[in-house]
Enzyme design. Structure first.
Site, short mmCIF file in Angstrom:
data_model
loop_
_atom_site.label_atom_id
_atom_site.label_comp_id
_atom_site.label_asym_id
_atom_site.label_seq_id
_atom_site.Cartn_x
_atom_site.Cartn_y
_atom_site.Cartn_z
N GLU A 1 0.66 -1.30 -0.01
CA GLU A 1 -0.05 0.01 -0.03
C GLU A 1 0.76 1.14 0.05
O GLU A 1 0.65 2.31 0.79
CB GLU A 1 -1.00 0.13 1.43
N ASN A 34 1.88 -5.27 -3.15
CA ASN A 34 0.55 -5.30 -2.76
C ASN A 34 -0.16 -4.31 -2.60
O ASN A 34 0.48 -3.24 -1.72
CB ASN A 34 0.67 -6.38 -1.46
N ASP A 80 -12.55 -10.24 -0.25
CA ASP A 80 -13.84 -10.18 0.38
C ASP A 80 -14.63 -9.36 -0.29
O ASP A 80 -14.45 -8.32 -1.03
CB ASP A 80 -13.70 -9.96 1.77
N GLU A 140 -6.46 -10.48 -1.12
CA GLU A 140 -7.25 -10.47 0.10
C GLU A 140 -8.54 -10.29 -0.16
O GLU A 140 -9.37 -9.33 0.29
CB GLU A 140 -6.95 -8.83 0.92
N HIS A 196 -10.73 -5.88 -2.20
CA HIS A 196 -11.92 -5.68 -1.38
C HIS A 196 -13.04 -5.17 -1.93
O HIS A 196 -13.06 -3.67 -2.07
CB HIS A 196 -11.26 -4.83 -0.14
#
Length: 688
Positions: free
Chosen positions: A178, A221, A288, A286, A258
């Protein structure tokens, strides 16, 4: 692998074996081995095309399907049950972040991360490391540094220390996390690293990471980089393109994914493809999705499946109650651990079928999850890839009994060398099979392994000790260790697993030979298998903590007629399942060598036939094609190309490859001087 010279005996010639093999009846040749105190298990052919767990189905296309894991939840039986059943990769959720591993400068804490990594390694799951350099969850002492040299040293030391801790056990690392700003700038965000070190901190981090663990994939990432048209996505793309152009080590880009309830943006697959076109892997790291709509999950998975270099998917948690977005119920399992409709949609998008039953507690005998191994196999063979290379002090007739691992971008092959003067070991490495024939042969009798009878090697990395083990036979079951597999002079002198031959072997070996030692470990125990050229497969065990010491409780794990269960046993964990595969070399009715196979849900369990007869073998001349010419009619002692290199001996569920020994069908004479060569089988009936 028969210890002839060590024991002062001569094996029969091939012509004699032809005569002896005629004594093997068809019934004996196809009988299934089993534990002597157990009834034979019923044979059930696994479904070759479908799997009923996420990890097993992803493995059919060479991918992983993983989850974030929290050490604090590992005492929850429902949580760990799903973790072990469904996933073939794990990512520590918080346990490897800076505030968890180095709260105070130079004082490192690894207990919770160790718990996750050791558990995953024991289950045969790969591990993603997360994360080394991130502006968040950063201890105050780091954030307060204002001197560039100090911060650079602190960052490099943190990366090196953490990566060295898990060297050889981490598949890919989120090296920097990030680093780019949200919004329309496409530039790096403000952070202590950028503000003190400048934009070059990313390059510094990746170069340091490559030095610390050359074998691990190095990833950048980030979140909100899934839409190709966003400025943030374009900023990351420019960085990766620049790194690749200048030789800065970067291997993959992680897209966190996400998503809101609408799922991925329309350009998501385009984004994956464009990053992949730069020469890096892409991973969904990641995942979701708010309210977990089945179509949104299916669309996300299909986007990955449609991009060859999309190597895996990780969901960020197991049950809704485990999620950082728990109020949005974004995961594949509800709070009670039940599969949600999104689970079935995800499994189908991976290519699988919906599981028809919830997992239930089962005995070890029936614990194997459905796997992708077919009930029949077909193969294509290379020509001869590796031949003996004699020198002034080594007059080699045959090279045989290979063991192989992939590590640090190379294949590392160890094998027996056979000659009229006896047996020893050789090591070679190369980056591609096309280079195998020209690779330098390092003769290990020049190392501390020494001269004398050494044969039938097996190599693996024992992660708990961070050591490479080379197991081989010397008349006993012996081993050497080495911290660096690429250093042929680094092996220790031979040591023995046993003080002497176990009594049960002595009582059953007859006129056979004690041969072909093979070690494999699960989460609790290590097992040592061996053969006797007399129809018995033996198994001893010790605990993971005691290894390499303490091998006791030697039993007959399987038995059959002499030539139907001869030698050269291999045992592997099948990736993404709770299944083990056993291979044993047999001598067929034509006197030629071939392999039979069985499966089990436990290394200590009984074995169920898979492809286990002359008419339906695992690998034999009758199910192998030879595009380069039929240079052998024997498919003899070898090893599978593994998915990893540690003590779990994990292999992929499909697209199998097997490095084996073969020889000119017209060769004969003394067994020790037969012209064995090495070739590679590739499975041709894989369903993925």
């Amino acid at each position: 692998m028969n210890p002839l010279k060590r024991l002062g005996r001569r094996r029969a010639s091939v012509l004699s074996l032809l005569a002896m093999a005629a004594l093997v009846t068809p019934e004996a040749a196809t009988a299934a081995p089993d534990a002597p105190d157990a009834a034979r298990a019923a044979t059930t052919a696994p479904d070759a095309a479908r799997a009923s767990t996420l990890g097993a189905q992803a493995a059919q296309s060479g991918r992983y399907f993983g989850t974030a894991v929290a050490a604090g939840r590992l005492g929850d039986g429902t949580y760990t049950g799903i973790l072990g059943r469904e996933f073939n990769s794990v990512t520590p959720e918080n346990e490897m972040k800076w505030d968890a591993t180095e709260r105070s400068r130079g004082q490192f804490t690894f207990g919770p991360a160790d718990q996750i990594v050791n558990g995953a390694t024991a289950r045969g799951q790969r591990v993603r490391g997360h994360t080394l350099v991130w502006h968040s969850q950063l201890p105050g002492w780091v954030s307060s540094i204002r001197d560039a040299n100090t911060l650079r040293g602190v960052m490099n030391n943190h990366i090196t220390t953490v990566m060295n801790r898990y060297k050889g056990r981490i598949h890919s690392w989120d090296v920097v996390n990030e680093a780019f700003a949200d919004g329309g700038s496409g530039q790096l965000r403000s952070s202590v690293f950028r503000d003190v070190l400048g934009n070059g901190f990313l390059e510094q981090a990746f170069r340091t990471a490559r030095s610390a663990d050359p074998a691990a994939k190095l990833c950048y990432n980030d979140y909100n980089i899934e839409n190709w048209n966003d400025a943030k996505t374009q900023g990351v793309y420019r960085m990766v393109r620049d790194f690749k152009a200048r030789g800065v080590p970067i291997d993959c880009v992680g897209l966190q994914a996400h998503f809101g309830a609408g799922g991925p943006p329309a350009s998501f697959q385009t984004t994956l493809s464009n990053f992949a076109a730069l020469g890096v892997d892409v991973q969904i790291t990641e995942l979701d999705i708010a309210q977990a709509p089945p179509n949104a999950y299916a669309n996300t998975v299909r986007s990955c499946m449609n991009v060859a270099r999309c190597t895996g998917i990780t969901v960020w948690g197991i049950r809704d109650s485990d999620s950082w977005r728990a109020g949005e119920n974004p995961l594949l399992f509800d709070r009670n651990g039940n599969k949600k409709p999104a689970y079935q949609a995800t499994l189908s998008a991976l290519g699988g079928t919906a599981a028809t039953q919830q997992a239930t507690a089962r005995s070890p005998r029936s614990a194997a999850a459905p796997a992708a191994l077919p009930s029949r196999f077909s193969w294509s063979s290379s020509g001869t890839l590796i031949s003996p290379k004699s020198d002034a002090t080594h007059n080699i007739a045959g090279i045989k009994d290979p063991t192989v691992v992939q590590y640090n971008g190379k294949y590392h092959v160890f094998a027996s060398t056979a000659s009229s003067s006896g047996y020893n070991l050789v090591y070679l490495n190369f980056s591609d099979w096309s280079q195998a024939g020209s690779a330098t042969h390092h003769y290990l009798d020049r190392s501390a392994i020494g001269r004398g009878y050494r044969a039938a090697p097996q190599v693996f990395y024992y992660a708990p000790q961070r050591l490479w083990y080379l197991v081989y036979q010397t008349g006993n079951a012996s081993y050497s260790t080495n911290p660096d597999i690429s250093n042929p002079n680094g092996w220790s002198a031979p040591r023995n697993f046993y003080s002497s031959m176990p009594d049960i072997i002595r009582q059953n070996i007859g006129n056979g030979y004690w041969v072909d030692m093979w070690v494999i470990c699960d989460s609790a125990n290590c097992y040592l298998f061996s053969s006797d050229d007399n129809g018995h497969l033996y198994r001893s065990q010790t605990t993971v903590g005691q290894f390499p010491n303490g091998f006791t409780n030697t039993v007959i794990a399987a038995r059959d007629s002499k030539y139907a269960l001869f030698e050269a046993s291999n045992v592997y964990k099948v990736q993404g399942s709770n299944q083990y595969l056993l291979l044993v070399e047999a001598i067929g009715s034509d006197g030629r060598r071939y392999f039979r196979s069985w499966t089990s849900g436990s290394l200590a369990g009984s074995w169920t036939p898979l492809a286990a007869s002359e008419s339906n073998p695992f690998a034999r001349a009758n199910n192998v094609t030879f595009p380069s010419g039929a240079w052998t009619r024997d498919v003899s002692h070898g090893e599978m190309i593994r998915a990893g290199y540690d003590q779990t001996l994990t292999i992929p569920a499909c697209r199998l490859q097997y490095l084996y020994q073969g020889m000119n069908p017209n060769a004969g004479g003394d067994y020790n001087t037969l012209p064995w060569r090495l070739g590679l089988l590739t499975q041709t009936n894989s369903t993925c």
